[in-house]
Motif scaffolding. Structure first.
Motif, mmCIF file in Angstrom:
data_model
loop_
_atom_site.group_PDB
_atom_site.id
_atom_site.type_symbol
_atom_site.label_atom_id
_atom_site.label_comp_id
_atom_site.label_asym_id
_atom_site.label_seq_id
_atom_site.Cartn_x
_atom_site.Cartn_y
_atom_site.Cartn_z
ATOM 1 N N PRO A 132 -96.454 -45.438 -8.166
ATOM 2 C CA PRO A 132 -96.773 -46.072 -9.455
ATOM 3 C C PRO A 132 -97.101 -45.064 -10.566
ATOM 4 N N ASN A 133 -97.531 -43.864 -10.197
ATOM 5 C CA ASN A 133 -97.789 -42.828 -11.211
ATOM 6 C C ASN A 133 -96.648 -41.799 -11.245
ATOM 7 N N SER A 134 -95.462 -42.204 -10.838
ATOM 8 C CA SER A 134 -94.322 -41.282 -10.938
ATOM 9 C C SER A 134 -93.960 -41.111 -12.412
ATOM 10 N N ARG A 135 -93.410 -39.944 -12.741
ATOM 11 C CA ARG A 135 -93.229 -39.619 -14.166
ATOM 12 C C ARG A 135 -91.936 -38.876 -14.446
ATOM 13 N N PHE A 136 -91.583 -38.843 -15.727
ATOM 14 C CA PHE A 136 -90.480 -38.021 -16.202
ATOM 15 C C PHE A 136 -91.040 -37.001 -17.179
ATOM 16 N N THR A 137 -90.410 -35.835 -17.219
ATOM 17 C CA THR A 137 -90.859 -34.762 -18.105
ATOM 18 C C THR A 137 -89.693 -34.331 -18.977
ATOM 19 N N THR A 138 -89.884 -34.396 -20.279
ATOM 20 C CA THR A 138 -88.818 -34.021 -21.202
ATOM 21 C C THR A 138 -89.448 -33.383 -22.437
ATOM 22 N N THR A 139 -88.649 -32.667 -23.234
ATOM 23 C CA THR A 139 -89.238 -32.046 -24.432
ATOM 24 C C THR A 139 -89.060 -32.942 -25.652
ATOM 25 N N LEU A 140 -89.856 -32.691 -26.682
ATOM 26 C CA LEU A 140 -89.833 -33.532 -27.879
ATOM 27 C C LEU A 140 -88.464 -33.542 -28.553
ATOM 28 N N ASP A 141 -87.741 -32.432 -28.444
ATOM 29 C CA ASP A 141 -86.420 -32.378 -29.076
ATOM 30 C C ASP A 141 -85.466 -33.429 -28.518
ATOM 31 N N ASN A 142 -85.738 -33.918 -27.320
ATOM 32 C CA ASN A 142 -84.872 -34.937 -26.708
ATOM 33 C C ASN A 142 -85.211 -36.357 -27.147
ATOM 34 N N VAL A 143 -86.346 -36.527 -27.815
ATOM 35 C CA VAL A 143 -86.800 -37.877 -28.151
ATOM 36 C C VAL A 143 -86.077 -38.343 -29.418
ATOM 37 N N PRO A 144 -85.253 -39.414 -29.321
ATOM 38 C CA PRO A 144 -84.422 -39.793 -30.468
ATOM 39 C C PRO A 144 -85.214 -40.091 -31.744
ATOM 40 N N ASN A 145 -86.419 -40.652 -31.603
ATOM 41 C CA ASN A 145 -87.156 -40.984 -32.830
ATOM 42 C C ASN A 145 -88.199 -39.924 -33.192
ATOM 43 N N ALA A 170 -90.230 -37.304 -35.101
ATOM 44 C CA ALA A 170 -90.403 -37.163 -36.551
ATOM 45 C C ALA A 170 -89.751 -35.873 -37.021
ATOM 46 N N ALA A 171 -89.130 -35.911 -38.196
ATOM 47 C CA ALA A 171 -88.439 -34.732 -38.722
ATOM 48 C C ALA A 171 -89.413 -33.558 -38.881
ATOM 49 N N ASP A 172 -90.677 -33.863 -39.199
ATOM 50 C CA ASP A 172 -91.657 -32.802 -39.473
ATOM 51 C C ASP A 172 -92.659 -32.614 -38.326
ATOM 52 N N TYR A 173 -92.277 -32.952 -37.100
ATOM 53 C CA TYR A 173 -93.238 -32.854 -35.990
ATOM 54 C C TYR A 173 -93.706 -31.431 -35.749
ATOM 55 N N ASN A 174 -92.849 -30.481 -36.100
ATOM 56 C CA ASN A 174 -93.171 -29.072 -35.833
ATOM 57 C C ASN A 174 -93.808 -28.390 -37.047
ATOM 58 N N ALA A 175 -94.020 -29.144 -38.121
ATOM 59 C CA ALA A 175 -94.563 -28.548 -39.346
ATOM 60 C C ALA A 175 -96.025 -28.162 -39.141
ATOM 61 N N ALA A 176 -96.409 -27.050 -39.745
ATOM 62 C CA ALA A 176 -97.772 -26.538 -39.568
ATOM 63 C C ALA A 176 -98.825 -27.505 -40.088
ATOM 64 N N ALA A 177 -98.508 -28.237 -41.143
ATOM 65 C CA ALA A 177 -99.528 -29.005 -41.864
ATOM 66 C C ALA A 177 -100.157 -30.140 -41.065
ATOM 67 N N GLY A 178 -99.410 -30.777 -40.155
ATOM 68 C CA GLY A 178 -99.883 -32.017 -39.558
ATOM 69 C C GLY A 178 -99.634 -33.161 -40.532
ATOM 70 N N SER A 230 -91.545 -43.304 -36.174
ATOM 71 C CA SER A 230 -91.224 -41.971 -35.670
ATOM 72 C C SER A 230 -92.326 -41.441 -34.768
ATOM 73 N N PHE A 231 -91.889 -40.641 -33.831
ATOM 74 C CA PHE A 231 -92.752 -40.116 -32.762
ATOM 75 C C PHE A 231 -93.336 -38.771 -33.196
ATOM 76 N N TYR A 232 -94.650 -38.683 -33.230
ATOM 77 C CA TYR A 232 -95.301 -37.373 -33.388
ATOM 78 C C TYR A 232 -95.892 -36.924 -32.049
ATOM 79 N N GLY A 233 -96.561 -37.845 -31.375
ATOM 80 C CA GLY A 233 -97.169 -37.487 -30.097
ATOM 81 C C GLY A 233 -97.444 -38.721 -29.279
ATOM 82 N N ASP A 234 -97.572 -38.547 -27.962
ATOM 83 C CA ASP A 234 -97.799 -39.721 -27.115
ATOM 84 C C ASP A 234 -99.012 -39.601 -26.216
ATOM 85 N N ASP A 235 -99.740 -38.478 -26.298
ATOM 86 C CA ASP A 235 -100.864 -38.363 -25.359
ATOM 87 C C ASP A 235 -102.084 -37.631 -25.926
#
Ligand code: GTP
Ligand code: SPV
Ligand code: MN
Length: 611
Positions: A392-405, A407-415, A287-292
């Motif tokens: 070569p440095n072209s990019r796409f910008t999207t929000t985390l809600d669009n990322v299929p994987n 994490a269910a708790d990505y927005n949770a305060a605890a980390g 599951s995805f929490y962050g990528d950068d």
């Protein structure tokens, strides 16, 4: 000039420090209007940007933009960390005195937004309620609408994020002025751009770009440089260019979390979006929490090392993203996701987009296609035929809600608690697939000596081998020796120590091909690392860490020859001994490097000599 107070009142921005800040910069930049924005303004701003030609439609709920041709990547030379104390000078932070830079930037910015709207973007670089939220609040001022659209996707935006500040003056002041892009001398001796973080004044002043990390100030300038400085000054946390993933073992029910730093354009987004290989999919889920970016701290209640992603979106490299390498990314930018593409190839007739590696060959029918500069592909001369369609440095910008994987708790305060920290980069030889390190000082030493090929995420350096400590070279905020000491202190304070590892997906054969298939298969060495931490496998000890045996790695279905496998699981001692000499020179540059790091260096050197 409209009434600034009316705009602030309408948005409910009562904080007197914020109001004073907005007034000051609106006056100085000469902006014609002030507009406070929130995420709820996105639909209207998209419509305005389409109307103004700043965006083009690229399918249902998808948008295309092009940046100025000389404004396509971060500029490391023009990026500066300024403070009031020369002791903050490091090797990589291009330190300059705060007063000098502030007056220089004010001079550049004076009147430079005349006729434009100054957008006020209140933002939060943290999940709401997170322990580090006091360091995560900021207000970006920008004169570029596309920057607002990107910030809305990349961070949590709205006046509500400024409410309830314990100290009403504790917000980052982040000022972005685009400037006259066609007359800034980008890349010449008379370069007029400046990207400055005045770290001890928590003020960011960026002039002369509207692209990526040069302009989306919540992301790199605040999320990495400013936060790294704050984390050190407060002695509380680390801010790193790390991805952060969860790995669930469905058989045992255990959840693991791994974070790690790879230099820009070296695989963080792809790893975070990783789909388990088919043969492992029944048992494991990534599951995805962050990528950068990840901020790391020790949780008071549990005493464990915790991490969170301060961002709310993905600004991902387009190149080579396709159904085979990263289907998750393609789903994140599918129709209806409100994603924005920048500097890829675009067909205004069919509204299609394309980039190198999207499909094996570019569209056969070139009619209507424009390259990233807006030039028709069909008009290319024979000489131009080989040039890439997309930057070569072209990019796409999207929000985390669009990322299929996501994490269910990505927005949770605890980390989340951190089990492992990995480092890696594009290294064509020497670095094996994975080597695990169980000692903290040796792990930090390994991060500090991360050597990799530079990529097109920064201007003009692609392919050059260089050290990129902790993948933070372009984001270092203070001295490297102090940084190492702070890192040792934060992670060292955790009750359970994470395991470290160095990974390399990019070793090449003599013919230039990648030896390891990478992408989804990268889960395999990570599973081995977790098994090693759990004592389920023991690997093979080498002078530079523990390496998996062929039997221990799950290689079911991996497309690799036994010879190539042998190469990526072997340490070339002679080559490593040579590397130790370079490392010594590299580390010697750093003032106040903790003795533990030198001891680690000497231990590894001695082990290599004894082998
Ligand atoms: P920044 O956003 O610049 O910090 O970069 P990043 O580290 O998130 O890079 P990203 O994951 O977007 O990858 C950059 C490039 O590396 C893309 O062109 C990927 O296709 C390529 N890449 C990623 N993972 C692998 C891998 O395992 N093997 C190979 N050969 N290429 C990879
Ligand atoms: C990087 O260059 O490391 C990025 C993209 O993540 S940018 O936001 O442009 O810095
Ligand atoms: Mn990055």
């Amino acid at each position: 000039m409209v009434d600034i107070d009316a705009a602030l009142d309408a948005a409910g921005l009562k904080n007197p420090h914020v109001r004073e800040y907005v007034h000051y910069w609106a006056d100085l930049t000469g902006a014609e209007r002030v507009e406070v924005v929130s995420a709820a303004d996105d639909t209207r701003l998209i419509a305005e940007a389409l109307e103004a030609g700043e965006l083009d439609p690229a399918g249902d709920g998808l948008y295309y933009s092009r940046s100025y041709v000389k404004d396509t990547a971060r500029s490391e030379e023009r990026t500066i960390v300024a403070t009031n104390d020369e002791k903050d000078k490091g090797v990589y932070n291009n330190w300059r005195p705060a007063s000098e830079m502030t007056s220089l930037l004010e001079e550049r910015m004076r009147g430079a937004s005349a006729g434009k709207t100054m957008y006020v973007i209140p933002y939060l670089m943290a999940p709401p309620g997170n322990a580090l939220a006091p360091y995560a609040t900021g207000v970006e001022l920008t004169d570029a609408r596309t920057v607002v659209l990107h910030m809305i996707r990349m961070s949590r935006v709205g006046a509500e994020f400024l409410e309830g500040l314990e100290d009403p003056n504790q917000f980052v002041r982040a000022v972005h002025v685009t400037g006259d892009l066609e007359n800034l001398g980008q890349g010449t001796p008379d370069d007029k751009r400046y990207f400055v973080t005045v770290a001890d004044e928590r003020t960011i002043l960026h002039f002369g770009s509207s692209y990526g990390g040069n302009a989306l100030l919540g992301k790199i300038a605040h999320g990495l440089r400013q936060a790294a400085y704050d984390g050190w000054a407060s002695r509380k946390f680390l801010a790193e260019q790390y991805m952060l993933i969860g790995i669930k073992d469905k058989q045992t029910g255990k959840d693991y979390h791994i974070c790690g730093g790879f230099p820009s354009a070296s695989g963080k987004t792809n790893l975070a979006m990783m789909l388990a290989p088919d043969v492992l999919g029944d048992r494991y889920h990534v599951s995805f929490y962050g990528d950068d970016i990840a901020w790391l701290w020790v949780d008071e209640a549990s005493g464990k090392l915790y991490g969170m992603n301060p961002e709310y979106g993905v600004f991902g490299v387009a190149k080579d993203t396709n159904e085979g390498t990263n289907p998750t990314a393609l789903a994140s930018i599918a129709e209806g996701t409100q994603s924005i593409f920048t500097n890829i190839a675009y067909n205004p007739v069919t509204k299609e987009v394309w980039w190198e590696g999207r499909t094996p060959e570019p569209p056969a029918d070139t009619a209507g296609w424009l390259d990233w500069k807006g030039a028709p592909i069909a008009d290319r001369t024979a000489e131009q035929a080989g040039e890439p369609w997309a930057h070569p440095n072209s990019r796409f910008t999207t929000t985390l809600d669009n990322v299929p994987n996501i994490a269910a708790d990505y927005n949770a305060a605890a980390g989340v608690p951190i089990d492992a920290i990995i480092f890696g980069g594009r290294t064509r030889d020497r670095e094996p697939l994975i080597r695990a390190i169980t000692d903290l000082a040796e792990g930090v030493y390994d991060g500090l000596t991360l050597g990799a090929e530079a990529t097109s995420a920064a201007e003009g350096k692609e392919g050059v081998l260089r050290y990129d400590p902790m993948s933070n070279r372009p984001f270092m905020a203070y001295g490297e020796g102090d940084y190492a000491a702070h890192y040792l202190k934060i992670v060292g304070a955790a009750k359970e120590q994470p395991i470290f590892a160095h990974v390399n997906w990019f070793q090449r054969g003599d013919d230039g091909r990648f030896l390891w298939p990478g992408y989804r298969d990268n889960l395999r060495p990570l599973l081995w690392l977790l098994q090693l931490k759990n004592g389920e496998v023991s690997g093979r000890q080498t002078p530079v860490g523990i390496i998996p045996t062929v039997e221990e790695l799950n290689l079911d279905g991996v497309d690799i020859t036994p010879e190539d496998l042998e190469t990526i699981l072997t340490i070339d001692n002679a080559r490593w001994q040579q590397e130790m000499g370079y490392r010594e020179e590299h580390l010697k540059q750093f003032d106040n490097l903790p003795e533990e790091i030198w001891e680690a260096h000497r231990r590894v050197t001695a082990a290599l000599e004894q082998e």
